[in-house]
Design a protein around this motif. Structure first.
Motif, PDB file in Angstrom:
ATOM      1  N   SER A   1       3.590   8.681  -1.317  1.00  0.00           N
ATOM      2  CA  SER A   1       4.285   7.634  -2.076  1.00  0.00           C
ATOM      3  C   SER A   1       5.782   7.893  -2.137  1.00  0.00           C
ATOM      4  CB  SER A   1       3.710   7.552  -3.496  1.00  0.00           C
ATOM      5  OG  SER A   1       2.366   7.167  -3.468  1.00  0.00           O
ATOM      6  N   HIS A   2       6.136   9.157  -2.372  1.00  0.00           N
ATOM      7  CA  HIS A   2       7.551   9.529  -2.396  1.00  0.00           C
ATOM      8  C   HIS A   2       8.185   9.282  -1.028  1.00  0.00           C
ATOM      9  CE1 HIS A   2      10.764  12.867  -2.504  1.00  0.00           C
ATOM     10  NE2 HIS A   2      11.250  11.787  -3.068  1.00  0.00           N
ATOM     11  N   PHE A   3       7.489   9.677   0.014  1.00  0.00           N
ATOM     12  CA  PHE A   3       7.954   9.460   1.386  1.00  0.00           C
ATOM     13  C   PHE A   3       8.198   7.977   1.629  1.00  0.00           C
ATOM     14  CE2 PHE A   3       6.217   9.073   5.941  1.00  0.00           C
ATOM     15  CZ  PHE A   3       7.476   9.122   6.507  1.00  0.00           C
ATOM     16  N   THR A   4       7.247   7.132   1.232  1.00  0.00           N
ATOM     17  CA  THR A   4       7.366   5.693   1.470  1.00  0.00           C
ATOM     18  C   THR A   4       8.560   5.100   0.725  1.00  0.00           C
ATOM     19  OG1 THR A   4       4.978   5.493   1.803  1.00  0.00           O
ATOM     20  CG2 THR A   4       6.180   3.480   1.231  1.00  0.00           C
ATOM     21  N   ARG A   5       8.757   5.519  -0.524  1.00  0.00           N
ATOM     22  CA  ARG A   5       9.886   4.989  -1.315  1.00  0.00           C
ATOM     23  C   ARG A   5      11.223   5.348  -0.672  1.00  0.00           C
ATOM     24  NH1 ARG A   5       6.893   7.017  -5.583  1.00  0.00           N
ATOM     25  NH2 ARG A   5       8.371   8.739  -5.889  1.00  0.00           N
TER      26      ARG A   5
ATOM     27  N   ARG B   1      13.802   2.668   1.247  1.00  0.00           N
ATOM     28  CA  ARG B   1      15.151   2.524   0.707  1.00  0.00           C
ATOM     29  C   ARG B   1      16.196   2.775   1.799  1.00  0.00           C
ATOM     30  NH1 ARG B   1      14.378   5.291  -3.675  1.00  0.00           N
ATOM     31  NH2 ARG B   1      15.149   7.294  -2.913  1.00  0.00           N
ATOM     32  N   ARG B   2      15.924   3.720   2.674  1.00  0.00           N
ATOM     33  CA  ARG B   2      16.896   4.072   3.714  1.00  0.00           C
ATOM     34  C   ARG B   2      16.763   3.206   4.967  1.00  0.00           C
ATOM     35  NH1 ARG B   2      20.163   4.668   6.888  1.00  0.00           N
ATOM     36  NH2 ARG B   2      21.211   6.553   7.656  1.00  0.00           N
ATOM     37  N   MET B   3      15.517   2.890   5.368  1.00  0.00           N
ATOM     38  CA  MET B   3      15.286   2.199   6.639  1.00  0.00           C
ATOM     39  C   MET B   3      15.003   0.714   6.485  1.00  0.00           C
ATOM     40  SD  MET B   3      15.663   4.821   8.608  1.00  0.00           S
ATOM     41  CE  MET B   3      15.119   4.215  10.199  1.00  0.00           C
ATOM     42  N   GLY B   4      14.700   0.260   5.259  1.00  0.00           N
ATOM     43  CA  GLY B   4      14.447  -1.160   5.032  1.00  0.00           C
ATOM     44  C   GLY B   4      13.012  -1.580   5.285  1.00  0.00           C
ATOM     45  N   VAL B   5      12.162  -0.684   5.791  1.00  0.00           N
ATOM     46  CA  VAL B   5      10.744  -0.973   6.039  1.00  0.00           C
ATOM     47  C   VAL B   5       9.932   0.248   5.628  1.00  0.00           C
ATOM     48  CG1 VAL B   5      11.146  -2.574   7.956  1.00  0.00           C
ATOM     49  CG2 VAL B   5      10.902  -0.121   8.424  1.00  0.00           C
ATOM     50  N   THR B   6       8.626   0.069   5.499  1.00  0.00           N
ATOM     51  CA  THR B   6       7.764   1.204   5.178  1.00  0.00           C
ATOM     52  C   THR B   6       7.548   2.050   6.436  1.00  0.00           C
ATOM     53  OG1 THR B   6       5.728   0.039   5.738  1.00  0.00           O
ATOM     54  CG2 THR B   6       6.545  -0.177   3.467  1.00  0.00           C
TER      55      THR B   6
END
Length: 287
Positions: A257-261, A265-270
């Motif tokens: 979950s932390h990785f996904t957030r 936030r940085r790449m604009g996609v999951t």
């Protein structure tokens, strides 16, 4: 299993250096051993129980630290900490070295007054090498005062190494210690490092590190580490070999979950969408 798992390393017991050894001095937690190495000897990656100095007496030897400040660096006087994996090579007709090893008893006597024995380092000239040469002579011409002389020389050697590292970090050495910090972060970005730990490794204060790092790199240390983790994750997402949870763990994120957030936030996609797009683009290219 971790993406970065490796075969079990050989751990060398006190006095073992992959060569033919001759004890020169041993007392009160310090042992001094002269070691001869075979022709064109390649020593695989391993680690030692105790920290020690290696001083090259004859021949050409190199050391390599995985992902630490380059590979196959030549040795003159090198400090090998306990528990740090490394490899060595001896070229041509082999070589000879003097090893000064410190037991846990000696480390307790130091009482944390120096951190020199905690990290790998190389000393090519100056006071550290001078004290080591005096130690070589003392071991070859022993008398009743030798124990006192060796203990004094070892303490002076440690002090000289401490001062050498400190000067490199503070007197016109900003680029050198920042290079050291950068190498440390690239090597250990998956770990939960603290600012104090990173600063201690380069003999600077945490405040000085934070200020100079941001000035030099344009990022805080935390932002730099986060970018390294994302770069690593992006490389792993180019295939379906590893799950998102495994990539998150290996990259150093708290969980998926932390990785996904952080990724979104940085790449604009999951991460999942990023991987799917990469694989689709690759498929289209093949077609």
């Amino acid at each position: 299993m971790s993406l970065w798992s490796s075969p079990m390393l050989r751990v060398l017991e006190p006095g073992d250096y992959f060569g033919t050894t001759s004890l020169q001095y041993g007392d009160d937690g310090i042992s001094v051993v002269e070691t001869s190495f075979a022709t064109d000897l390649v020593i695989p990656q391993h680690e030692h129980v105790n920290p020690f100095f290696c001083f090259v007496l004859d021949g050409r030897g190199t050391r390599s630290w995985p992902a630490r400040r380059g590979k196959d660096g030549p040795m003159s006087l090198t400090l090998f900490p306990a528990g740090v994996p490394h490899a060595n090579c001896w070229y041509g007709a082999g070589g000879k070295a003097l090893h000064v090893e410190f037991s846990s008893l000696w480390l307790q006597r130091l009482g944390g007054r120096t951190r020199v024995l905690d990290r790998p380092d190389d000393f090519v000239d100056g006071a550290p090498v001078s004290f080591m040469r005096r130690l070589v002579r003392e071991c070859r011409e022993q008398d009743s005062a030798t124990p006192l002389a060796i203990e004094g020389l070892v303490l002076e050697l440690l002090a000289a190494c401490e001062r050498s590292v400190w000067r490199a970090a503070t007197v016109g050495g900003s680029h050198r210690w920042l290079d050291r910090v950068e190498a440390l972060l690239h090597d250990r970005f998956r770990e939960a490092l603290t600012l104090d730990e990173i600063a201690s490794d380069s003999h600077v204060s945490a405040d000085h590190l934070a200020r100079e790092f941001r000035k030099h790199f344009g990022l805080t240390v935390g932002e730099y580490v986060r970018q390294l983790r994302l770069d690593f994750a992006c490389a792993q997402l180019t295939s379906r070999r590893h799950s998102l949870a495994a990539i998150a763990e290996t990259a150093g994120f708290a969980d998926q979950s932390h990785f996904t957030r952080v990724f979104r936030r940085r790449m604009g996609v999951t991460p999942g969408a990023y991987r799917a797009q990469l694989l689709e683009d690759r498929s289209c290219t093949k077609d």
